[in-house]
Design an enzyme around this catalytic site. Structure first.
Site, mmCIF file in Angstrom:
data_model
loop_
_atom_site.group_PDB
_atom_site.id
_atom_site.type_symbol
_atom_site.label_atom_id
_atom_site.label_comp_id
_atom_site.label_asym_id
_atom_site.label_seq_id
_atom_site.Cartn_x
_atom_site.Cartn_y
_atom_site.Cartn_z
ATOM 1 N N LYS A 28 6.588 -35.651 43.962
ATOM 2 C CA LYS A 28 6.454 -37.099 43.731
ATOM 3 C C LYS A 28 5.918 -37.811 44.958
ATOM 4 O O LYS A 28 5.131 -38.748 44.839
ATOM 5 C CB LYS A 28 7.806 -37.708 43.325
ATOM 6 C CG LYS A 28 8.209 -37.389 41.900
ATOM 7 C CD LYS A 28 9.369 -38.280 41.493
ATOM 8 C CE LYS A 28 9.895 -37.935 40.109
ATOM 9 N NZ LYS A 28 11.096 -38.699 39.766
ATOM 10 N N LYS A 79 4.137 -28.740 32.232
ATOM 11 C CA LYS A 79 5.241 -29.229 31.400
ATOM 12 C C LYS A 79 4.888 -30.586 30.782
ATOM 13 O O LYS A 79 4.147 -31.369 31.382
ATOM 14 C CB LYS A 79 6.547 -29.294 32.204
ATOM 15 C CG LYS A 79 6.664 -30.467 33.131
ATOM 16 C CD LYS A 79 8.099 -30.688 33.595
ATOM 17 C CE LYS A 79 8.106 -31.899 34.509
ATOM 18 N NZ LYS A 79 9.381 -32.330 34.995
ATOM 19 N N LYS A 107 6.183 -37.463 31.325
ATOM 20 C CA LYS A 107 5.683 -38.841 31.151
ATOM 21 C C LYS A 107 4.595 -39.167 32.173
ATOM 22 O O LYS A 107 3.818 -40.080 31.968
ATOM 23 C CB LYS A 107 6.820 -39.850 31.205
ATOM 24 C CG LYS A 107 7.581 -39.843 32.509
ATOM 25 C CD LYS A 107 8.930 -40.502 32.361
ATOM 26 C CE LYS A 107 9.860 -39.955 33.418
ATOM 27 N NZ LYS A 107 11.243 -39.930 33.062
HETATM 28 P P1 AMP Z 1 13.071 -36.846 32.901
HETATM 29 O O1 AMP Z 1 12.250 -37.418 31.842
HETATM 30 O O2 AMP Z 1 12.270 -36.155 33.955
HETATM 31 O O3 AMP Z 1 14.099 -37.808 33.443
HETATM 32 O O4 AMP Z 1 13.893 -35.653 32.226
HETATM 33 C C1 AMP Z 1 15.045 -35.846 31.436
HETATM 34 C C2 AMP Z 1 15.566 -34.519 30.962
HETATM 35 O O5 AMP Z 1 14.606 -33.845 30.140
HETATM 36 C C3 AMP Z 1 15.868 -33.531 32.101
HETATM 37 O O6 AMP Z 1 17.015 -32.779 31.776
HETATM 38 C C4 AMP Z 1 14.659 -32.654 32.151
HETATM 39 O O7 AMP Z 1 14.942 -31.383 32.680
HETATM 40 C C5 AMP Z 1 14.312 -32.565 30.666
HETATM 41 N N1 AMP Z 1 12.857 -32.337 30.502
HETATM 42 C C6 AMP Z 1 11.856 -33.174 30.897
HETATM 43 N N2 AMP Z 1 10.651 -32.671 30.562
HETATM 44 C C7 AMP Z 1 10.903 -31.477 29.935
HETATM 45 C C8 AMP Z 1 10.057 -30.485 29.345
HETATM 46 N N3 AMP Z 1 8.739 -30.613 29.323
HETATM 47 N N4 AMP Z 1 10.645 -29.391 28.804
HETATM 48 C C9 AMP Z 1 12.001 -29.253 28.801
HETATM 49 N N5 AMP Z 1 12.844 -30.161 29.340
HETATM 50 C C10 AMP Z 1 12.313 -31.269 29.889
#
Ligand code: AMP
Ligand code: TRP
Length: 342
Positions: A122, A205, A208
């Site tokens: 980041k 992956k 967002k």
């Molecule tokens: P975030 O949107 O980064 O705050 O992620 C929220 C939750 O979703 C966390 O537990 C991440 O590990 C999970 N997560 C985010 N992107 C993925 C993805 N592409 N595949 C699996 N888990 C995800």
């Protein structure tokens, strides 16, 4: 302790968190984390937190943050978190998170924090000197979220593994220096859905911060948009529907998503789609995704229509969370050598 858990057989505790930094959660969030949150409320004493303190580690707009915090809460209830069985709350409404974060940051080495890959990624994006100190200490705040509730397990996607290792290290270090205080939590990362990839860039992956919205399936997307994104998903050369992460990452991702949502194993899907083209798989997948997303989208809209009630549900969660957080923080204050407060 919530009233439901009997003292003779206490349920293991889970805690997880998600940032309110988008207008919708996406399929990666749903399959990687949120779906497990719903399942675990049946077997665990569950705490789920919308981490707005983490959300301000990147530049933000206050109005947008407030809106997204409510949208996040509405989606969590819409996917099936039940406020009777789960404690769903907003992090900033429980001041103990920031308080414990300070204590833990005094136990974290500068070098140790510098090795966190999410910080490196980041901060590289905005130029390291432009990154805030808050972004640097982000994983320590996450450790505080988890340790405050003495969580046994933390359901997250694969990208969070390193932060959980730091959390365990900090728990053990505190216990070693000041006496047994914290549970060292385990990561709970089901392999099949640990990393859902981008529909346009199937080796990255789904995220967002991805370069194109076409690669992300948002829970709150219009049905037409969901169909279009799936039909246009990047597939691989050849025509065979077969899971092969190295040579066929696009098809593999679609098969995994199908399998996770339909409950059919990837092998059975390969057999069933034998001799058919990618189009057939995509068409069926679009329908399966919509069958999951549509009821969630409708319930989210209903919940957002009554902001007063939504805020009230969150306050109930915050009150319950605070009871536990206050108790842990009382012990921490005492162990560290602070004078009593009340
Ligand atoms: P975030 O949107 O980064 O705050 O992620 C929220 C939750 O979703 C966390 O537990 C991440 O590990 C999970 N997560 C985010 N992107 C993925 C993805 N592409 N595949 C699996 N888990 C995800
Ligand atoms: N860092 C997590 C993410 O990006 C969010 C998070 C904050 C979290 N606090 C947490 C996850 C505590 C699990 C437990 O997804």
């Amino acid at each position: 302790m919530p009233i439901e858990s009997s003292p003779s057989a206490p349920r293991p505790r889970v805690l997880s968190g998600i940032q309110p930094t988008a207008d919708s959660f996406h399929l990666g969030n749903y399959l990687g984390a949120l779906r497990q949150w719903v399942a675990l409320q049946d077997t665990h004493d569950a705490f789920y937190c919308i981490v707005d303190l983490h959300a301000i580690t990147m530049e933000h707009d206050p109005q947008t943050l407030r809106r997204r915090t409510r949208v996040a809460a509405a989606q969590l209830f819409a996917i099936g978190l039940d406020p009777e069985r789960s404690t769903v709350f907003v992090q900033s409404q429980v001041p103990e998170h920031a308080e414990l974060q300070w204590v833990l940051s005094c136990l974290t080495g500068f070098g140790e924090a510098s090795r966190m890959t999410q910080f490196k990624d980041k901060s590289a994006k905005q130029g390291t000197s432009a990154a805030s100190v808050g972004l640097f200490t982000y994983p320590i705040l996450q450790a505080a979220d988890i340790l405050l509730y003495q969580a046994d397990q933390v359901p997250v996607g694969e990208d969070q593994r390193q932060h959980l290792e730091l959390t365990r290290t900090l728990a053990q270090r505190f216990n070693h220096r000041f006496g047994e205080t914290f549970v060292a939590p385990e990561a709970y990362i089901p392999k099949a859905t640990a990393k859902i990839t981008d529909l346009q860039e199937p080796t990255a992956k789904m995220s967002k911060s991805s370069s194109s919205p076409q690669g992300i399936l948002d829970l709150l997307d219009e049905p037409g948009s969901v169909r279009k994104k799936i039909m246009r998903a990047v597939t691989d050369t050849g025509t065979e529907i077969k899971a092969d992460e190295v040579n066929k990452p696009g098809v593999t991702n679609l098969l995994r998503i199908h399998s996770a949502l339909s409950g059919t194993s990837v092998e059975d899907l390969e057999r069933r789609f034998e001799g058919q083209g990618y189009g057939a798989l995509k068409k069926e997948l679009a329908q399966i995704v919509l069958d999951t997303f549509e009821p969630i989208r409708e319930r989210t809209a209903k919940l957002l229509a009554d902001e007063g009630e939504l805020d009230r549900m969150l306050m109930v969660g915050a009150d319950r969370a605070r009871e536990v957080a206050r108790q842990t923080m009382g012990t921490v204050r005492d162990r560290v050598g602070f004078l009593g407060r009340d």
